[in-house]
Design an enzyme around this catalytic site. Structure first.
Site, short mmCIF file in Angstrom:
data_model
loop_
_atom_site.label_atom_id
_atom_site.label_comp_id
_atom_site.label_asym_id
_atom_site.label_seq_id
_atom_site.Cartn_x
_atom_site.Cartn_y
_atom_site.Cartn_z
N CYS A 1 32.41 62.51 92.97
CA CYS A 1 33.51 62.48 92.24
C CYS A 1 34.67 61.68 93.26
O CYS A 1 35.95 61.86 93.39
CB CYS A 1 34.23 63.94 92.17
SG CYS A 1 33.34 64.85 90.88
N LYS B 1 34.68 77.01 97.51
CA LYS B 1 34.23 76.06 98.67
C LYS B 1 34.32 76.74 99.93
O LYS B 1 33.92 76.22 101.25
CB LYS B 1 34.85 74.79 98.63
CG LYS B 1 34.66 73.88 97.47
CD LYS B 1 35.08 72.60 97.65
CE LYS B 1 35.18 71.73 96.19
NZ LYS B 1 33.93 71.35 95.95
N HIS C 1 39.22 62.45 96.25
CA HIS C 1 38.08 62.95 95.33
C HIS C 1 39.29 62.67 93.89
O HIS C 1 40.46 62.55 93.86
CB HIS C 1 38.30 64.26 95.46
CG HIS C 1 37.44 65.25 94.52
ND1 HIS C 1 37.85 65.65 93.27
CD2 HIS C 1 36.30 65.50 94.74
CE1 HIS C 1 36.83 66.17 92.82
NE2 HIS C 1 35.69 66.16 93.59
C1 LIG Z 1 38.13 66.94 98.43
C2 LIG Z 1 37.98 67.56 97.19
N1 LIG Z 1 39.35 67.85 96.54
C3 LIG Z 1 39.09 68.57 95.10
C4 LIG Z 1 38.05 68.89 94.96
C5 LIG Z 1 37.94 69.61 93.61
O1 LIG Z 1 37.94 70.92 93.72
P1 LIG Z 1 37.54 72.10 92.28
O2 LIG Z 1 36.49 71.54 91.65
O3 LIG Z 1 37.20 73.26 93.13
O4 LIG Z 1 38.94 71.94 91.62
C6 LIG Z 1 36.77 68.79 95.52
C7 LIG Z 1 35.49 69.29 95.15
O5 LIG Z 1 34.69 68.67 95.40
C8 LIG Z 1 36.85 68.08 96.90
O6 LIG Z 1 35.63 68.11 97.43
#
Ligand SMILES: Cc1ncc(COP(=O)(O)O)c(C=O)c1O
Length: 423
Positions: free
Chosen positions: A381, A243, A140
């Site tokens: 993302c 999440k 991500h």
């Molecule tokens: C695999 C992964 N890592 C990191 C994130 C980032 O999370 P946050 O936006 O809650 O910081 C996400 C969010 O979609 C994700 O799916």
């Protein structure tokens, strides 16, 4: 890396196997019981964020109705109560991740902030000119950009372990890239774009054999896989509350105490200090050293309620339920002519990404929305994943503990509608 004496995971408070009743579970989520465009809502965007059960909503409301106060500094009853509730969540998060000590639990805004914290503290101290940071091709953006920024600042190099056409990490390439200049490896536990589950334990073993610490992005794993940070032997583990059925704006960075103790603070301000004078500031002990300023107390309390909710249902049962939904959806969606599933790893969880011949994912998402089915379309993302597969975007249907086979059927019917309208 040193091996620590491991605390056995406490006996789970989970319901006995086979007692997972999804209709009962759905009653806990008021938002699900609504119509969208005249159709029952089918919420399949859980990888982006999950809905909140009543115990979480009520915990936040109760906090504001009865206990709202600032924490740690007050001597009055409300402040003591708020502090007690807040710190109880630290213990709950410790139990949830099976951390050895509650001081290894740092409250942050979410996975993004957790990774930035490590990059800007541990990273800045340990990564220098000519050094390397190793990530994977399925990360991500939040596990790419903070490392890219660090590498740019330090004159270091970002190395990327490749994936195959199924979306699986090439483990031997990952091992090969763990070189004498690698200062940290940062990898996802479960890919949000592909659904791939990485062999984290094995990856950690490979890195530790070379003295390299590992940060794991657990944003997608924590809501659906049992995570035991001691068993995995990870050095850092990052999760997002929103999440995993908790509110937005709260997450956890787990770090091994030995590493956290040696790291400089991330932000300066109140609460992260033991004493301050104009000549010198002495930093607070763990975990407070990393929690500057008034924290997100209400949502932390919401996170505590979400953890208890998940523990009560039992992560093993959630995992089994979602696995069934994913297997069913994959079989049915893949059978529709013109559909290509993106990410066909052997070990998968969470969601299903797909494209359709000649139809843009955005149009698919728009038609599904008219049918009441909420999915995500775009690059999720994870633009490098899209580049790897030579596509601009996918449609992603991602599951949560409240989804049903009937909702998968609604998705399938919606995809047939897309074919009818645009095919
Ligand atoms: C695999 C992964 N890592 C990191 C994130 C980032 O999370 P946050 O936006 O809650 O910081 C996400 C969010 O979609 C994700 O799916």
């Amino acid at each position: 890396m040193s091996t620590v004496a491991k605390t056995p995971r406490p006996i789970s408070a989970a319901a006995p196997a086979g007692t997972f009743d999804v209709e009962n579970v759905r009653r806990d989520f008021p938002i699900l019981h609504q119509k969208v465009h005249g159709k029952p809502l089918v919420y399949l965007d859980n990888a982006a964020t999950t809905q909140k059960p009543l115990p979480v909503i009520e915990a936040i409301e109760n906090y504001y109705r009865r206990d709202n106060s600032n924490i740690h500094r007050g001597v009055h009853a409300l402040s003591e109560r708020a502090t007690e509730h807040y710190e109880k969540v630290r213990t709950a998060a410790q139990r949830f991740l099976n951390a050895a000590d509650s001081k290894e639990i740092i409250f942050v805004r979410g996975t993004t902030e957790a990774i930035n914290l490590v990059a800007q503290t541990y990273g800045r101290e340990h990564v220098g000119s000519g050094d390397e940071v190793l990530i994977t091709a399925m990360e991500h953006h939040s596990n790419i950009v903070p490392w890219q920024m660090l590498c740019e600042e330090k004159g270091a190099k970002l190395r990327v372990a490749p994936i195959n056409d199924q979306g699986e990490l090439l483990l031997d390439e990952f091992e090969r890239l763990l070189g004498p200049k690698t200062r940290i490896a940062a990898v996802s536990h479960l890919s949000n774009a592909l659904g791939t589950i990485n062999p984290v334990r094995e990856m950690v073993r490979m890195a530790h054999a070379r003295g390299i610490p590992v940060l794991v992005d657990g944003a997608q794993a924590a809501p659906r896989l049992t995570v035991d940070v001691q068993e995995l032997d990870v050095d850092f583990y990052a999760i997002s509350g929103h999440k995993m059925y908790a509110p937005t704006g709260i997450g956890v960075l787990y770090g091994k105490a030995k590493l956290l103790e040696a790291m400089p603070p991330y932000q300066g301000g109140g609460d992260m200090i033991a004493s301050v004078s104009f000549d010198k500031t002495v930093y607070n002990r763990l975990p407070y050293k990393f929690e500057a300023g008034t924290p997100n107390i209400a949502d932390t309390i919401g996170l505590g309620a979400a953890i208890e909710y998940l523990e009560k249902l039992g992560l093993e049962q959630v995992e089994r339920h979602e696995h069934d939904l994913l297997a069913y959806a994959t079989r049915e969606v893949a059978a529709i002519p013109g559909v290509s599933v993106i990410g066909t790893a052997k070990h998968k969880a969470g969601g299903l990404s797909f494209t359709m011949d000649g139809i843009h994912p955005h149009d698919i998402g728009t038609i599904l929305d008219r049918e009441g089915v909420a999915v995500r379309t775009g690059h999720h993302c994870a633009q490098p994943v899209m580049q790897r597969f030579g596509i601009p975007a996918t449609v992603r249907a991602s599951f949560g503990l409240y989804n049903t086979r009937g909702e998968v059927d609604a998705l399938i019917a919606g995809i047939h509608k897309v074919v009818e309208v645009l095919g």
